[in-house]
Design an enzyme around this catalytic site. Sequence first.
Site, PDB file in Angstrom:
ATOM      1  N   SER A 145       7.775  -3.245  14.181  1.00  0.00           N
ATOM      2  CA  SER A 145       8.757  -4.053  14.691  1.00  0.00           C
ATOM      3  C   SER A 145       9.984  -4.202  13.964  1.00  0.00           C
ATOM      4  CB  SER A 145       8.435  -5.383  15.016  1.00  0.00           C
ATOM      5  OG  SER A 145       7.766  -5.794  13.997  1.00  0.00           O
ATOM      6  N   TYR A 205       8.396  -8.902  17.248  1.00  0.00           N
ATOM      7  CA  TYR A 205       7.468  -8.611  18.283  1.00  0.00           C
ATOM      8  C   TYR A 205       6.626  -9.780  18.557  1.00  0.00           C
ATOM      9  CZ  TYR A 205       9.132  -3.668  18.829  1.00  0.00           C
ATOM     10  OH  TYR A 205       9.800  -2.505  18.828  1.00  0.00           O
ATOM     11  N   GLY A 206       6.052 -10.147  17.443  1.00  0.00           N
ATOM     12  CA  GLY A 206       5.082 -11.393  17.371  1.00  0.00           C
ATOM     13  C   GLY A 206       5.296 -12.386  18.404  1.00  0.00           C
ATOM     14  N   CYS A 211       2.824  -1.921  13.252  1.00  0.00           N
ATOM     15  CA  CYS A 211       3.032  -3.352  13.886  1.00  0.00           C
ATOM     16  C   CYS A 211       1.638  -3.806  14.363  1.00  0.00           C
ATOM     17  CB  CYS A 211       4.192  -3.380  14.745  1.00  0.00           C
ATOM     18  SG  CYS A 211       4.320  -5.194  15.496  1.00  0.00           S
ATOM     19  N   ASN A 212       1.056  -5.021  13.599  1.00  0.00           N
ATOM     20  CA  ASN A 212      -0.302  -5.449  14.057  1.00  0.00           C
ATOM     21  C   ASN A 212      -0.038  -5.709  15.865  1.00  0.00           C
ATOM     22  OD1 ASN A 212      -2.671  -6.364  12.035  1.00  0.00           O
ATOM     23  ND2 ASN A 212      -0.453  -5.642  11.181  1.00  0.00           N
ATOM     24  N   THR A 213       1.005  -6.521  16.131  1.00  0.00           N
ATOM     25  CA  THR A 213       1.177  -6.911  17.450  1.00  0.00           C
ATOM     26  C   THR A 213       1.474  -5.921  18.336  1.00  0.00           C
ATOM     27  OG1 THR A 213       2.631  -8.648  16.372  1.00  0.00           O
ATOM     28  CG2 THR A 213       2.912  -8.485  18.825  1.00  0.00           C
ATOM     29  N   THR A 216       1.939  -7.111   9.373  1.00  0.00           N
ATOM     30  CA  THR A 216       2.348  -6.203   8.399  1.00  0.00           C
ATOM     31  C   THR A 216       2.939  -7.155   7.178  1.00  0.00           C
ATOM     32  OG1 THR A 216       4.421  -6.619   9.703  1.00  0.00           O
ATOM     33  CG2 THR A 216       3.262  -4.554   9.852  1.00  0.00           C
TER      34      THR A 216
HETATM   35  N1  DGL Z   1       5.339  -6.380  12.441  1.00  0.00           N
HETATM   36  C1  DGL Z   1       4.604  -7.533  13.088  1.00  0.00           C
HETATM   37  C2  DGL Z   1       3.208  -7.539  13.046  1.00  0.00           C
HETATM   38  O1  DGL Z   1       2.525  -6.878  12.201  1.00  0.00           O
HETATM   39  C3  DGL Z   1       5.095  -8.940  12.311  1.00  0.00           C
HETATM   40  C4  DGL Z   1       6.730  -9.094  12.525  1.00  0.00           C
HETATM   41  C5  DGL Z   1       6.942  -9.469  14.201  1.00  0.00           C
HETATM   42  O2  DGL Z   1       6.525 -10.392  14.610  1.00  0.00           O
HETATM   43  O3  DGL Z   1       7.557  -8.394  14.698  1.00  0.00           O
HETATM   44  O4  DGL Z   1       2.629  -8.221  13.974  1.00  0.00           O
END
Ligand code: DGL
Length: 272
Positions: free
Chosen positions: A17, A48-49, A79-81, A191
């Site tokens: 993201s 994105y979260g 990105c985890n989300t 992240t």
């Molecule tokens: N990259 C997002 C994650 O790992 C964290 C930042 C976001 O909310 O976009 O979930």
Amino acid sequence: MLTQKNLHRKPIGVFDSGIGGLTVARALFELLPNENIIYLGDTARLPYGTKSKETVILYSIECLKFLLSKKVKMVVVACNTASSVAVPFLQKITKLPVEGVLNPGSKSAAERTKNNRIGVIGTLGTVKSNAYKKAIKKINPAVNVYSQPCSLFVQLAEDGWTDNKIALLTAQEYLKNLNKCNIDTLILGCTHYPILKKTIGKVVGENVTLIDSGEETAKAVKRTLEEMNLLNTQKKKGIHKFFVTDFPNNFKIISERFLGRNIRDVKKVKLS
Ligand code: DGL
């Protein structure tokens, strides 16, 4: 196509993201120094979260299409989300391997826990999706998973407030419930959180093993490339290219903080 000649020389595509995914890119650079890597940060639409599942899936598909246009051999969802909600949709669009950070992090946590009690911290989107919980339960149904969103950690990491009293107080507040759950393993499911590892470690105590999904993902990517005979066997160092959808004001400082070095060759692109 997978049958294409010299596919192994093609780059690995990584998207996030924003800039946080550079923690995952960094792990890839270290473990796979000969690989060419293309990084896309959707900085214009960060975060994105906090967005709905539908929007994150849509954005992720656009990121995937951009990377496919760069003729990558594999896609890594840093990105985890996005990993929590979009990977199955991305896998329907391409035949190339798509690796998110979710499964490698879950696998490593499930292997390391001794008391079958794992904590997961992430964005609201990641925690709400229950994706880590499902992935861990699939590996070992006997494991209990306790989750906690820690939204403010993202801003703390970007501002470099990683080791001060605000970071400590924030971590104490977010993690107080998890600390009552007797977890022995904690997945840093975002992240940005590896940047706060020291403070998080202080709050949960040294008996809790911290799992950095980025590092685990780099190992999984290497395994996949080996299995598919796609490892780049060139001797020279890989070329790293960076694309963003916007240049935030503090881009240079944050990217250096996350990557550990200055970042060159960044281009702004429009996704459609
Ligand atoms: N990259 C997002 C994650 O790992 C964290 C930042 C976001 O909310 O976009 O979930």
